[in-house]
Design an enzyme around this catalytic site. Sequence first.
Site, PDB file in Angstrom:
ATOM      1  N   CYS A  74       0.868  -1.181   0.000  1.00 17.67           N
ATOM      2  CA  CYS A  74       0.000   0.000   0.000  1.00 17.67           C
ATOM      3  C   CYS A  74       0.901   1.226   0.000  1.00 17.67           C
ATOM      4  O   CYS A  74       1.597   1.489   0.979  1.00 17.67           O
ATOM      5  CB  CYS A  74      -0.934   0.011   1.210  1.00 17.67           C
ATOM      6  SG  CYS A  74      -1.972   1.495   1.285  1.00 17.67           S
ATOM      7  N   CYS A 213      -4.989   6.025  -4.047  1.00 18.42           N
ATOM      8  CA  CYS A 213      -4.337   4.712  -4.034  1.00 18.42           C
ATOM      9  C   CYS A 213      -2.925   4.890  -4.576  1.00 18.42           C
ATOM     10  O   CYS A 213      -2.741   5.165  -5.768  1.00 18.42           O
ATOM     11  CB  CYS A 213      -5.123   3.712  -4.882  1.00 18.42           C
ATOM     12  SG  CYS A 213      -4.359   2.072  -4.976  1.00 18.42           S
TER      13      CYS A 213
END
Length: 275
Positions: A74, A213
Amino acid sequence: MLIDFIKMHGLGNDFVVFDARKGPSLALSGSQAAAIADRRTGVGCDQLIVLEPSTVADAFMRIYNPDGSESGACGNATRCVADLLHRDGIAAPCMETVAGLLLAEINGNGICIDMGQPGLGWRDVPLAREMDTLFLPLEAPGLKMPAACSMGNPHATFFVADLAELDIPVTGPLLERHPLFPERANIGHAQMLSRSHIRLRVWERGAGLTLACGTGACATLVNAVRRGLAEREAVVELDGGQLLIHWREQDGHVLMTGPAATVFHGRIALESITG
């Protein structure tokens, strides 16, 4: 038992961070992670991060999606953790994930993470069968033929003329779980504003539509360059703000630069939330 946590975010992509590097270990089940991530009955977050001791880095990052599944990477969370470690006195933080080591540099432009090399082969993504990852035989209303790659997690990027015409909450969950993606996939929707400016919205695997993201921004630039649509450095504009992404030619590493912020510190009684 009360457990300390830190609420952080990168461009509105928010995280609950548990720092178990020095204290008691924290082994969470998928259901416990999902309960903490619940925005109505838990703390609420896009992803939950547990920092553990590492023999090869400053910390090992264990990443949970809000559905309780684990993720290999991430980008926004990595910037948040790098900021946390930097404030602990570590000049150039190094984070270990199941996908590998990630190096950080803190400078006047924000936090730069070396996300490593993208995986461009069909097994790297992974896909269910052998095919060219530059044009996948996949369609949905307003969407066709995405490019795929891995940034430690699987991404498929659709390039579109107008993001406003898409119904991402409808198509996103269907594409995420398409049989072509045995580990599911993050679904990017990219509009090329110029060769150095990309507008992006991402339906994240296990999290849904988020404000930002980081790995999706990296994957989008990689796929745009592969398609001949972008320069090797571009601003990627997400709902929560902008990231600067650079796919370095000399070694193939992807660099992501952006902000990170601490929102608050708290304590949670795990048994009261998870039963």
